[in-house]
Design a protein around this motif. Sequence first.
Motif, short mmCIF file in Angstrom:
data_model
loop_
_atom_site.label_atom_id
_atom_site.label_comp_id
_atom_site.label_asym_id
_atom_site.label_seq_id
_atom_site.Cartn_x
_atom_site.Cartn_y
_atom_site.Cartn_z
N PHE A 55 0.83 -1.20 0.00
CA PHE A 55 0.00 0.00 0.00
C PHE A 55 0.87 1.26 0.00
N LEU A 56 1.93 1.25 0.79
CA LEU A 56 2.79 2.42 0.91
C LEU A 56 3.87 2.47 -0.16
N GLY A 57 4.15 1.35 -0.77
CA GLY A 57 5.22 1.28 -1.77
C GLY A 57 6.51 0.80 -1.14
N GLY A 58 7.42 0.36 -1.96
CA GLY A 58 8.71 -0.10 -1.46
C GLY A 58 8.84 -1.61 -1.54
N ARG A 59 9.98 -2.08 -1.09
CA ARG A 59 10.30 -3.51 -1.15
C ARG A 59 9.85 -4.20 0.12
N SER A 60 9.51 -5.47 -0.01
CA SER A 60 9.10 -6.28 1.14
C SER A 60 10.28 -7.14 1.58
N GLY A 61 11.01 -6.65 2.55
CA GLY A 61 12.19 -7.35 3.04
C GLY A 61 11.87 -8.74 3.58
N ALA A 62 10.71 -8.90 4.22
CA ALA A 62 10.34 -10.19 4.79
C ALA A 62 10.19 -11.23 3.68
N TYR A 63 9.49 -10.88 2.62
CA TYR A 63 9.32 -11.83 1.52
C TYR A 63 10.62 -12.06 0.76
N GLU A 64 11.44 -11.04 0.65
CA GLU A 64 12.73 -11.22 -0.02
C GLU A 64 13.59 -12.22 0.75
N ARG A 65 13.56 -12.16 2.08
CA ARG A 65 14.31 -13.13 2.89
C ARG A 65 13.77 -14.54 2.70
N VAL A 66 12.45 -14.68 2.65
CA VAL A 66 11.84 -16.00 2.44
C VAL A 66 12.26 -16.55 1.08
N LEU A 67 12.24 -15.71 0.05
CA LEU A 67 12.67 -16.14 -1.29
C LEU A 67 14.13 -16.58 -1.28
N ARG A 68 14.98 -15.78 -0.67
CA ARG A 68 16.41 -16.08 -0.62
C ARG A 68 16.67 -17.38 0.15
N ASP A 69 16.02 -17.53 1.31
CA ASP A 69 16.19 -18.74 2.11
C ASP A 69 15.69 -19.97 1.37
N SER A 70 14.58 -19.84 0.68
CA SER A 70 14.02 -20.96 -0.09
C SER A 70 14.95 -21.35 -1.23
N ARG A 71 15.45 -20.36 -1.94
CA ARG A 71 16.37 -20.62 -3.05
C ARG A 71 17.63 -21.33 -2.54
N ASN A 72 18.19 -20.83 -1.45
CA ASN A 72 19.40 -21.44 -0.89
C ASN A 72 19.15 -22.88 -0.44
N ALA A 73 17.99 -23.14 0.17
CA ALA A 73 17.67 -24.50 0.62
C ALA A 73 17.53 -25.45 -0.56
N ALA A 74 16.87 -25.00 -1.64
CA ALA A 74 16.71 -25.84 -2.83
C ALA A 74 18.07 -26.15 -3.46
N ILE A 75 18.93 -25.15 -3.54
CA ILE A 75 20.27 -25.36 -4.11
C ILE A 75 21.08 -26.30 -3.23
N GLU A 76 21.00 -26.15 -1.92
CA GLU A 76 21.73 -27.04 -1.00
C GLU A 76 21.28 -28.49 -1.18
N ASP A 77 19.98 -28.71 -1.33
CA ASP A 77 19.46 -30.07 -1.54
C ASP A 77 19.99 -30.64 -2.86
N MET A 78 20.00 -29.82 -3.90
CA MET A 78 20.49 -30.25 -5.21
C MET A 78 21.97 -30.61 -5.13
N VAL A 79 22.75 -29.79 -4.45
CA VAL A 79 24.19 -30.04 -4.30
C VAL A 79 24.42 -31.34 -3.52
#
Length: 106
Positions: A42-66
């Motif tokens: 509503f106010l505009g700007g980035r959602s740091g909470a969701y960005e962290r969830v995305l980053r953590d999820s991406r890292n977990a998926a890559i770790e499993d693949m590795v």
Amino acid sequence: MIVTTTPSIEGKRIVAYHGIVSGEAILGANVFRDLLASVRDFLGGRSGAYERVLRDSRNAAIEDMVSEAQRLGANAIVGVDLDYGAVGQGESMLMVTAAGTAVTVS
């Protein structure tokens, strides 16, 4: 472990293919985070909470693949593709998948 989105690694030679490997991560978003994100939207700007969830999820998926590639005896993964999606009731959960080809390079 070398992990790359490219089909080859410059200066390295693929000497063995071990097959496709993948990793998945599914994380739920909580109500408090959703509320803060809607205020941010509503106010505009980035959602740091969701960005962290995305980053953590991406890292977990890559770790499993590795981990899967290491079990196969690979020392690299080429052609990595990352996909994102929403799943669950009301699409309340974030799913990230990472997939690539496990190889041995020299």
